[in-house]
Write a protein that holds these residues in place. Structure first.
Motif, PDB file in Angstrom:
ATOM      1  N   GLU A 184      -0.324  -6.058   4.374  1.00  0.00           N
ATOM      2  CA  GLU A 184      -1.381  -5.367   5.109  1.00  0.00           C
ATOM      3  C   GLU A 184      -1.536  -3.930   4.608  1.00  0.00           C
ATOM      4  O   GLU A 184      -2.655  -3.429   4.440  1.00  0.00           O
ATOM      5  N   TRP A 185      -0.411  -3.283   4.375  1.00  0.00           N
ATOM      6  CA  TRP A 185      -0.464  -1.898   3.866  1.00  0.00           C
ATOM      7  C   TRP A 185      -1.121  -1.862   2.493  1.00  0.00           C
ATOM      8  O   TRP A 185      -1.972  -0.998   2.222  1.00  0.00           O
ATOM      9  N   MET A 186      -0.740  -2.800   1.624  1.00  0.00           N
ATOM     10  CA  MET A 186      -1.322  -2.846   0.285  1.00  0.00           C
ATOM     11  C   MET A 186      -2.819  -3.107   0.352  1.00  0.00           C
ATOM     12  O   MET A 186      -3.599  -2.515  -0.409  1.00  0.00           O
ATOM     13  N   ARG A 187      -3.223  -3.962   1.271  1.00  0.00           N
ATOM     14  CA  ARG A 187      -4.640  -4.294   1.390  1.00  0.00           C
ATOM     15  C   ARG A 187      -5.454  -3.046   1.731  1.00  0.00           C
ATOM     16  O   ARG A 187      -6.572  -2.868   1.258  1.00  0.00           O
ATOM     17  N   ALA A 188      -4.879  -2.171   2.548  1.00  0.00           N
ATOM     18  CA  ALA A 188      -5.605  -0.979   2.981  1.00  0.00           C
ATOM     19  C   ALA A 188      -5.425   0.205   2.037  1.00  0.00           C
ATOM     20  O   ALA A 188      -6.318   1.041   1.920  1.00  0.00           O
ATOM     21  N   ARG A 189      -4.270   0.265   1.322  1.00  0.00           N
ATOM     22  CA  ARG A 189      -3.952   1.497   0.592  1.00  0.00           C
ATOM     23  C   ARG A 189      -3.655   1.304  -0.886  1.00  0.00           C
ATOM     24  O   ARG A 189      -3.155   2.215  -1.530  1.00  0.00           O
ATOM     25  N   TRP A 190      -3.963   0.158  -1.438  1.00  0.00           N
ATOM     26  CA  TRP A 190      -3.526  -0.078  -2.821  1.00  0.00           C
ATOM     27  C   TRP A 190      -4.227   0.840  -3.822  1.00  0.00           C
ATOM     28  O   TRP A 190      -3.720   1.071  -4.928  1.00  0.00           O
ATOM     29  N   THR A 191      -5.376   1.402  -3.458  1.00  0.00           N
ATOM     30  CA  THR A 191      -6.071   2.333  -4.361  1.00  0.00           C
ATOM     31  C   THR A 191      -5.591   3.772  -4.189  1.00  0.00           C
ATOM     32  O   THR A 191      -6.086   4.664  -4.869  1.00  0.00           O
ATOM     33  N   SER A 192      -4.626   4.004  -3.283  1.00  0.00           N
ATOM     34  CA  SER A 192      -4.184   5.374  -3.029  1.00  0.00           C
ATOM     35  C   SER A 192      -3.379   5.953  -4.178  1.00  0.00           C
ATOM     36  O   SER A 192      -3.207   7.168  -4.259  1.00  0.00           O
ATOM     37  N   ASP A 193      -2.863   5.115  -5.063  1.00  0.00           N
ATOM     38  CA  ASP A 193      -2.079   5.588  -6.197  1.00  0.00           C
ATOM     39  C   ASP A 193      -2.374   4.703  -7.403  1.00  0.00           C
ATOM     40  O   ASP A 193      -2.259   3.478  -7.323  1.00  0.00           O
ATOM     41  N   PRO A 194      -2.767   5.295  -8.541  1.00  0.00           N
ATOM     42  CA  PRO A 194      -3.066   4.490  -9.736  1.00  0.00           C
ATOM     43  C   PRO A 194      -1.896   3.660 -10.240  1.00  0.00           C
ATOM     44  O   PRO A 194      -2.096   2.741 -11.031  1.00  0.00           O
ATOM     45  N   CYS A 195      -0.681   3.968  -9.789  1.00  0.00           N
ATOM     46  CA  CYS A 195       0.468   3.210 -10.295  1.00  0.00           C
ATOM     47  C   CYS A 195       0.401   1.743  -9.884  1.00  0.00           C
ATOM     48  O   CYS A 195       0.942   0.872 -10.579  1.00  0.00           O
ATOM     49  N   TYR A 196      -0.268   1.431  -8.759  1.00  0.00           N
ATOM     50  CA  TYR A 196      -0.371   0.030  -8.355  1.00  0.00           C
ATOM     51  C   TYR A 196      -1.211  -0.761  -9.359  1.00  0.00           C
ATOM     52  O   TYR A 196      -0.856  -1.881  -9.737  1.00  0.00           O
ATOM     53  N   ALA A 197      -2.325  -0.161  -9.800  1.00  0.00           N
ATOM     54  CA  ALA A 197      -3.139  -0.825 -10.824  1.00  0.00           C
ATOM     55  C   ALA A 197      -2.362  -0.951 -12.121  1.00  0.00           C
ATOM     56  O   ALA A 197      -2.499  -1.935 -12.856  1.00  0.00           O
ATOM     57  N   PHE A 198      -1.515   0.024 -12.422  1.00  0.00           N
ATOM     58  CA  PHE A 198      -0.682  -0.039 -13.625  1.00  0.00           C
ATOM     59  C   PHE A 198       0.208  -1.274 -13.610  1.00  0.00           C
ATOM     60  O   PHE A 198       0.446  -1.899 -14.647  1.00  0.00           O
ATOM     61  N   PHE A 199       0.681  -1.658 -12.430  1.00  0.00           N
ATOM     62  CA  PHE A 199       1.536  -2.840 -12.296  1.00  0.00           C
ATOM     63  C   PHE A 199       0.724  -4.118 -12.056  1.00  0.00           C
ATOM     64  O   PHE A 199       1.302  -5.149 -11.739  1.00  0.00           O
ATOM     65  N   GLY A 200      -0.596  -4.073 -12.195  1.00  0.00           N
ATOM     66  CA  GLY A 200      -1.409  -5.275 -12.113  1.00  0.00           C
ATOM     67  C   GLY A 200      -2.065  -5.544 -10.784  1.00  0.00           C
ATOM     68  O   GLY A 200      -2.716  -6.571 -10.610  1.00  0.00           O
ATOM     69  N   VAL A 201      -1.915  -4.664  -9.818  1.00  0.00           N
ATOM     70  CA  VAL A 201      -2.560  -4.869  -8.521  1.00  0.00           C
ATOM     71  C   VAL A 201      -4.060  -4.608  -8.688  1.00  0.00           C
ATOM     72  O   VAL A 201      -4.462  -3.573  -9.212  1.00  0.00           O
ATOM     73  N   ASP A 202      -4.888  -5.577  -8.243  1.00  0.00           N
ATOM     74  CA  ASP A 202      -6.330  -5.432  -8.423  1.00  0.00           C
ATOM     75  C   ASP A 202      -7.110  -5.699  -7.142  1.00  0.00           C
ATOM     76  O   ASP A 202      -8.317  -5.878  -7.151  1.00  0.00           O
ATOM     77  N   GLY A 203      -6.430  -5.744  -6.007  1.00  0.00           N
ATOM     78  CA  GLY A 203      -7.123  -5.945  -4.742  1.00  0.00           C
ATOM     79  C   GLY A 203      -7.051  -7.346  -4.203  1.00  0.00           C
ATOM     80  O   GLY A 203      -7.482  -7.596  -3.073  1.00  0.00           O
ATOM     81  N   THR A 204      -6.535  -8.308  -4.973  1.00  0.00           N
ATOM     82  CA  THR A 204      -6.419  -9.683  -4.490  1.00  0.00           C
ATOM     83  C   THR A 204      -5.075  -9.896  -3.800  1.00  0.00           C
ATOM     84  O   THR A 204      -4.107  -9.189  -4.062  1.00  0.00           O
ATOM     85  N   GLU A 205      -5.054 -10.903  -2.916  1.00  0.00           N
ATOM     86  CA  GLU A 205      -3.823 -11.219  -2.208  1.00  0.00           C
ATOM     87  C   GLU A 205      -2.709 -11.578  -3.177  1.00  0.00           C
ATOM     88  O   GLU A 205      -1.557 -11.214  -2.986  1.00  0.00           O
ATOM     89  N   CYS A 206      -3.064 -12.308  -4.220  1.00  0.00           N
ATOM     90  CA  CYS A 206      -2.044 -12.721  -5.193  1.00  0.00           C
ATOM     91  C   CYS A 206      -1.412 -11.521  -5.878  1.00  0.00           C
ATOM     92  O   CYS A 206      -0.207 -11.477  -6.092  1.00  0.00           O
ATOM     93  N   SER A 207      -2.248 -10.551  -6.252  1.00  0.00           N
ATOM     94  CA  SER A 207      -1.695  -9.379  -6.937  1.00  0.00           C
ATOM     95  C   SER A 207      -0.786  -8.591  -6.001  1.00  0.00           C
ATOM     96  O   SER A 207       0.223  -8.031  -6.434  1.00  0.00           O
ATOM     97  N   PHE A 208      -1.119  -8.566  -4.692  1.00  0.00           N
ATOM     98  CA  PHE A 208      -0.241  -7.895  -3.746  1.00  0.00           C
ATOM     99  C   PHE A 208       1.118  -8.580  -3.703  1.00  0.00           C
ATOM    100  O   PHE A 208       2.170  -7.931  -3.750  1.00  0.00           O
TER     101      PHE A 208
END
Length: 803
Positions: A184-208
């Motif tokens: 739930e936290w990732m769903r709301a805040r995953w864009t708060s730090d570019p490091c999440y995208a660096f590790f492949g997080v792109d907003g989908t449940e699977c990436s979380f």
């Protein structure tokens, strides 16, 4: 996707206008009115392209086809951007059409009827409309292509999602209770730090879920993922034996350059090289064939980084405090001479590179397992690591050693306890093992005593010094003029001036500092070798009460001076003195240099009341007739520091959870017996020893302190040292019973004074929080139960069997 759009736009501009397309366009836009309107249109276009590109840049191809971002690929957000781009381009074309007509008429009117202008002087509006329209058409074509790609991606994604939707739901696993909350936290805040995208997080449940199970550890591994890569852990490297080093040239390269502080440290290391090498030879003989593991060590000197202000470097040449740099230079030398792998950083960028910090704001763990067994840093570096290591900081903080000049007591270190009981300061609350803090002097055994070194004289040098002493020469401790602002100094300096010639080493630029009396012979700021020569001639080294606990008094005593200092009454502490306010210690300081007073003492150290003229003058007279030899405590020699750091590196381990020790009222029977004289507890001869315990537990002795007495002082009263690692063995009702203490009731609470006995009410209190075991602290209500140990002669940090 964004790069594709950028490429198509660039190709079009080059094709239509050549390589100098942008400068040519700007040349045409020089008139101010046209530049204003065109600027709005141009930067609006840039903003829209950036907005669209920012959405595409967040997409990162992952290991799974499920990592395509649905809200970008073909969603209403992207189509809305394309529509806005088309509308604004149409509006821009209309405005440019009106502007071109206006400008064409204006230019022709100013030409005065001369219609035969050269080609390069034709009105800029001529043909500009055609170019803008061409750009608009080209962007429209690109938009159509982008829309086609979006539709294709959406179709592909929908087909893939049908088979994997049920695999990307947060699992309900009691072993991972925080998983759903973290999703739930990732769903709301995953864009708060570019490091999440660096590790492949792109907003989908699977990436979380992939991130939370493979990068962090809040969710279970996904069954459809390739577990080989996720489970692959770096194998520990084979152990290598540390070999003493005698050539320090590579260390000087590791220390770097460019800062006055580093230049000072390198000069000190060069000057002491011969003593370090000789000390290593002596320690090698003492250890014999003892195996020593070579450790990979990172040394990050946080207070020298630009991010922390680096306030010390500019003051090196102006008499600023050098004690910290003396200590860091000696720590680097000791670690290197002991044969360990060493990396030195003095910038945040270097720190991030060596740790493997992902790009971003520091929310994510490190990209690689920490390649260092130990990290030596200071409070500034500790804060920097916490900001940039994410969850890895909590995982690896047991490997950190904090060089802490004045110490951090357990009551200030425990965040919850410090907050609830008024011990919170700017420097505490890190929840480390208190032994991870390493001090300049042995203030409290709760911390580890790191120390530094003073230059050691050979017998020939000692004899030369004794023969060359001037009996009436005194040197004042302190290089900054502010030290001489002490109120009332004229009185005791006037007395001293009657008997001795007074010398100072106060920094000044163009004239004598006004705070220094005229009868003082001021040499200005001296290089270290010249300062040593001055001390070798002087009889007395006198302190004004500040700075506290620096290296200079030990250097003076080592060069045959007597050190005279002021007694503080009442003692200085964070309660009554600005210097200590905010520091994570309640320690009371009874003199300028407590170590010199308590561990060296007379005849080398005299502590008197400077406000008592008779006492002060009597001390001066006695000092003039007192003969002393140069003296340096073993723990401040190169060999003593090497011995101490060797023991710490080989035996201190704060990453391995200790074996359960007797705690609480229902603990097992303690392995103690009452001493024959019935004054204290001793380790029973038939009691088994805890495997791997360091210091060895059979050196333990336990006393019940008198009311209002700290364990630090209680153990010193018996010629011993308080040992906080032994507290768990005493933290039981049985220990009180063995000491014949009548406990009408026994309670377990969080309190840095426990275990203790409260006489009113006959209550016994046990410690509930292991991080709060503390040798420091007292209260007249309690008689504290104190663990003590023996120590090696001249090496208070180590017990007899600790090496």
């Amino acid at each position: 996707m964004y790069s594709l759009i950028k490429h198509l736009c660039s190709a079009y501009l080059v094709e239509r206008w050549g390589a100098m397309a942008l400068p040519a366009l700007l040349t045409h836009l020089l008139p101010l009115r046209r530049l204003f309107v065109l600027g709005i249109g141009f930067f609006t276009l840039c903003f829209l392209m950036t907005s669209l590109g920012g959405q595409f840049s967040t997409r990162r191809l992952g290991d799974s086809p499920f990592t395509i971002r649905t809200e970008v690929m073909g969603g209403p957000e992207s189509r809305g951007v394309l529509r806005k781009m088309s509308d604004l381009l149409e509006l821009m074309v209309k405005r440019m059409d009106a502007l071109a007509r206006l400008e064409n008429g204006s230019e022709l009117h100013r030409a005065g009827g001369d219609l035969h202008l050269p080609a390069d002087r034709m009105p800029p509006g001529a043909g500009l409309m055609e170019r803008i329209q061409a750009i608009a058409q080209n962007v429209s074509d690109i938009a159509v292509k982008v829309d086609q790609i979006l539709r294709h991606s959406l179709l592909l994604h929908s087909k893939v999602s049908e088979g994997g939707r049920d695999q990307c739901e947060a699992p309900s696993d009691p072993k991972f209770p925080d998983c759903s909350g973290k999703v739930e936290w990732m769903r709301a805040r995953w864009t708060s730090d570019p490091c999440y995208a660096f590790f492949g997080v792109d907003g989908t449940e699977c990436s979380f879920l992939i991130y939370l199970s493979e990068v962090e550890w809040f969710c279970p591994p996904l069954p459809w993922r390739n577990q080989t890569a996720a489970q692959r852990a770096s194998k520990p490297l084979p152990k290598v034996q540390a070999v003493f080093r005698s050539n320090l040239s590579h260390l000087l390269d590791l220390m770097g350059s460019g800062k006055e502080s580093l230049i000072f440290m390198k000069k000190r290391t060069k000057r002491l090289t011969a003593q370090w090498v000789l000390a290593a030879q002596r320690l090698a003989q003492k250890l014999g064939a003892t195996w020593r593991d070579q450790k990979q060590i990172l040394v990050h000197i946080g207070f020298l980084t630009e991010e922390s202000g680096d306030v010390f470097s500019p003051r090196v040449l102006k008499g600023g405090p050098l004690g910290e740099m003396v200590q860091w230079a000696d720590i680097l030398a000791a670690l290197y001479v002991l044969g360990h792998g060493l990396r030195v950083t003095v910038s945040l960028k270097e720190l991030q590179s060596n740790l493997g910090v992902p790009p971003g704001r520091g929310s994510c763990p490190l990209t690689i397992p920490l390649p260092f067994d130990l990290i030596y840093t200071d409070y500034h570096g500790l804060q920097q690591m916490k900001q940039h290591m994410g969850l890895s900081f909590k995982k690896y903080r047991c490997r950190i050693r904090v060089i802490d000049t004045f110490g951090t007591e357990p009551a200030y270190n425990h965040e919850e306890y410090a907050t609830l009981h008024g011990y919170r300061t700017n420097w505490g609350y890190w929840n480390l093992n208190p032994k991870q803090f390493m001090t300049m002097f042995p203030h409290t055994p709760d911390n580890s005593f790191m120390g530094f070194v003073s230059e050691e004289l050979n017998e020939t040098e000692k004899q030369l010094i004794k023969g060359g002493k001037a009996s009436n020469m005194a040197v004042v401790y302190g290089k900054e003029a502010s030290i001489w602002k002490l109120q009332g100094k004229e009185k005791f300096l006037g007395i001293l001036n009657k008997y001795m010639e007074i010398h100072g080493t106060v920094y000044y630029e163009s004239q004598r500092p006004p705070e220094v009396p005229a009868f003082v012979k001021n040499h200005g700021l001296l290089p270290q070798p010249e300062f040593q020569q001055l001390l070798r001639k002087a009889k007395l080294f006198i302190g004004f009460g500040f700075p506290y606990e620096g290296p200079a008094p030990l250097e003076a005593i080592a060069n045959g001076c007597i050190f005279l200092q002021s007694r503080f009454s009442p003692p200085h502490s964070s309660l009554n003195h600005e210097f200590f306010r905010g520091k994570p210690t309640s320690r009371e300081v009874f003199s300028q240099h407590p170590y010199a007073e308590n561990f060296i003492g007379k005849p080398h150290v005299w502590t008197v009341d400077y406000n008592n003229s008779e006492e002060f003058e009597a001390a001066i007279k006695a000092i003039m007739t007192t003969q002393v030899d140069p003296y340096l405590p073993y723990e401040y020699t190169c060999e003593g520091m090497l011995e101490r750091i060797h023991a710490y590196i080989q035996h201190q381990d704060f990453c391995t959870a200790p074996d359960p020790a007797p705690q609480g009222a229902h603990a097992l029977q303690s392995p103690f017996v009452l001493a024959p004289n019935a004054t204290h507890l001793e380790w029973a001869q038939n009691a088994s020893l805890t495997p791997g315990a360091w210091p060895p537990v059979n050196s333990l002795r336990a006393w019940l302190a008198v009311p209002g007495r700290a364990c630090t002082d209680t153990c010193l009263d018996h010629g011993l040292i308080c040992e906080p690692s032994f507290f768990p063995f005493l933290n039981s009702q049985d220990a009180f019973l063995k000491l014949q203490v009548p406990c009408d009731s026994t309670e377990s609470e969080m309190n840095h004074l426990y275990p203790a006995f409260a006489q009113p009410g006959q209550e016994c209190y046990l410690q509930k929080e292991p991080l709060l075991f503390s040798c420091a602290g007292s209260n007249t209500k309690y008689r504290r139960l104190c663990p003590c140990r023996d120590f090696r002669k001249g090496q208070v940090a180590l017990c007899q069997g600790c090496l």
